[in-house]
Design a protein around this motif. Structure first.
Motif, mmCIF file in Angstrom:
data_model
loop_
_atom_site.group_PDB
_atom_site.id
_atom_site.type_symbol
_atom_site.label_atom_id
_atom_site.label_comp_id
_atom_site.label_asym_id
_atom_site.label_seq_id
_atom_site.Cartn_x
_atom_site.Cartn_y
_atom_site.Cartn_z
ATOM 1 N N MET A 155 0.911 -1.155 -0.203
ATOM 2 C CA MET A 155 -0.066 -0.095 -0.016
ATOM 3 C C MET A 155 0.913 1.177 0.096
ATOM 4 S SD MET A 155 -3.170 -0.863 2.015
ATOM 5 C CE MET A 155 -4.026 -0.057 3.010
ATOM 6 N N LYS A 156 0.428 2.259 -0.559
ATOM 7 C CA LYS A 156 1.077 3.436 -0.589
ATOM 8 C C LYS A 156 0.802 4.326 0.605
ATOM 9 C CE LYS A 156 0.850 4.360 -5.693
ATOM 10 N NZ LYS A 156 0.533 5.062 -6.680
ATOM 11 N N VAL A 157 1.738 5.128 0.967
ATOM 12 C CA VAL A 157 1.944 5.930 2.230
ATOM 13 C C VAL A 157 0.868 7.046 2.247
ATOM 14 C CG1 VAL A 157 3.255 7.349 3.564
ATOM 15 C CG2 VAL A 157 4.310 5.822 2.443
ATOM 16 N N GLU A 158 0.385 7.280 1.106
ATOM 17 C CA GLU A 158 -0.753 8.396 0.990
ATOM 18 C C GLU A 158 -2.274 7.709 1.600
ATOM 19 O OE1 GLU A 158 1.186 7.811 -1.888
ATOM 20 O OE2 GLU A 158 2.347 9.439 -1.632
ATOM 21 N N ILE A 159 -2.203 6.546 0.895
ATOM 22 C CA ILE A 159 -3.528 5.753 1.457
ATOM 23 C C ILE A 159 -3.690 5.425 2.904
ATOM 24 C CG2 ILE A 159 -4.856 3.374 1.228
ATOM 25 C CD1 ILE A 159 -4.001 3.710 -1.952
ATOM 26 N N ILE A 160 -2.586 5.087 3.482
ATOM 27 C CA ILE A 160 -2.441 4.536 4.884
ATOM 28 C C ILE A 160 -2.544 5.722 5.519
ATOM 29 C CG2 ILE A 160 -0.790 3.943 6.487
ATOM 30 C CD1 ILE A 160 0.660 2.164 4.446
ATOM 31 N N VAL A 161 -2.026 7.043 5.203
ATOM 32 C CA VAL A 161 -2.517 8.331 5.953
ATOM 33 C C VAL A 161 -3.723 8.579 5.870
ATOM 34 C CG1 VAL A 161 -1.864 10.820 6.053
ATOM 35 C CG2 VAL A 161 0.081 9.094 5.857
ATOM 36 N N ALA A 162 -4.354 8.647 4.675
ATOM 37 C CA ALA A 162 -5.878 8.966 4.594
ATOM 38 C C ALA A 162 -6.833 7.958 5.408
ATOM 39 C CB ALA A 162 -6.211 8.901 3.029
ATOM 40 N N VAL A 163 -6.477 6.633 5.727
ATOM 41 C CA VAL A 163 -7.263 5.816 6.336
ATOM 42 C C VAL A 163 -7.172 6.173 7.796
ATOM 43 C CG1 VAL A 163 -7.392 3.281 6.959
ATOM 44 C CG2 VAL A 163 -7.084 3.763 4.641
ATOM 45 N N ILE A 164 -6.024 6.292 8.227
ATOM 46 C CA ILE A 164 -5.497 6.942 9.720
ATOM 47 C C ILE A 164 -6.351 8.112 9.865
ATOM 48 C CG2 ILE A 164 -3.802 7.573 11.317
ATOM 49 C CD1 ILE A 164 -1.725 5.595 9.874
ATOM 50 N N ALA A 165 -6.498 9.186 8.972
ATOM 51 C CA ALA A 165 -7.196 10.465 9.048
ATOM 52 C C ALA A 165 -8.578 10.276 9.296
ATOM 53 C CB ALA A 165 -6.598 11.199 7.995
ATOM 54 N N ALA A 166 -9.255 9.242 8.295
ATOM 55 C CA ALA A 166 -10.560 9.051 8.405
ATOM 56 C C ALA A 166 -10.760 8.415 9.503
ATOM 57 C CB ALA A 166 -10.727 8.145 7.307
ATOM 58 N N THR A 167 -10.188 7.542 9.882
ATOM 59 C CA THR A 167 -10.478 6.763 11.541
ATOM 60 C C THR A 167 -10.316 7.755 12.483
ATOM 61 O OG1 THR A 167 -9.219 4.592 10.553
ATOM 62 C CG2 THR A 167 -9.625 4.798 12.893
ATOM 63 N N ALA A 168 -9.401 8.695 12.458
ATOM 64 C CA ALA A 168 -9.320 9.870 13.675
ATOM 65 C C ALA A 168 -10.363 10.596 13.606
ATOM 66 C CB ALA A 168 -8.053 10.452 13.497
#
Length: 91
Positions: free
Chosen positions: A1-14
């Motif tokens: 997975m790309k870093v941008e997608i991981i950051v987006a998923v973490i931001a959405a979860t937060a």
């Protein structure tokens, strides 16, 4: 997975966690406000009842004394047959 997608998923979860936390907090705050309102109403009712009891206690003793005096007078009128005596003409 790309870093941008991981950051987006973490931001959405937060963000989702923040929304849920805000909802729960506002719900508890609303429940607390209702509970406070009920307690204030109950407190006012208790204060009103206490005030009425104070006012009634001022009247209780004189009223009981007057009732006893009236009962005593009626008893004496009946016991001494004063109604029949006073209704007869003086001789």
């Amino acid at each position: 997975m790309k870093v941008e997608i991981i950051v987006a998923v973490i931001a959405a979860t937060a963000s989702l966690a923040a929304v849920v936390g805000t909802y729960i907090g506002s719900r508890q705050s609303s429940d607390n406000a209702r509970a406070i309102a009920v307690l204030q109403i109950d407190n006012q009712k208790l204060q009103d009842a206490s005030q009425r009891e104070k006012e009634m206690s001022k009247l209780r003793e004189p009223l009981a004394r007057a009732a006893f005096d009236l009962q005593s007078r009626i008893y004496n009128i009946l016991k001494q047959d004063l109604i029949r005596r006073l209704s007869r003409p003086w001789r």
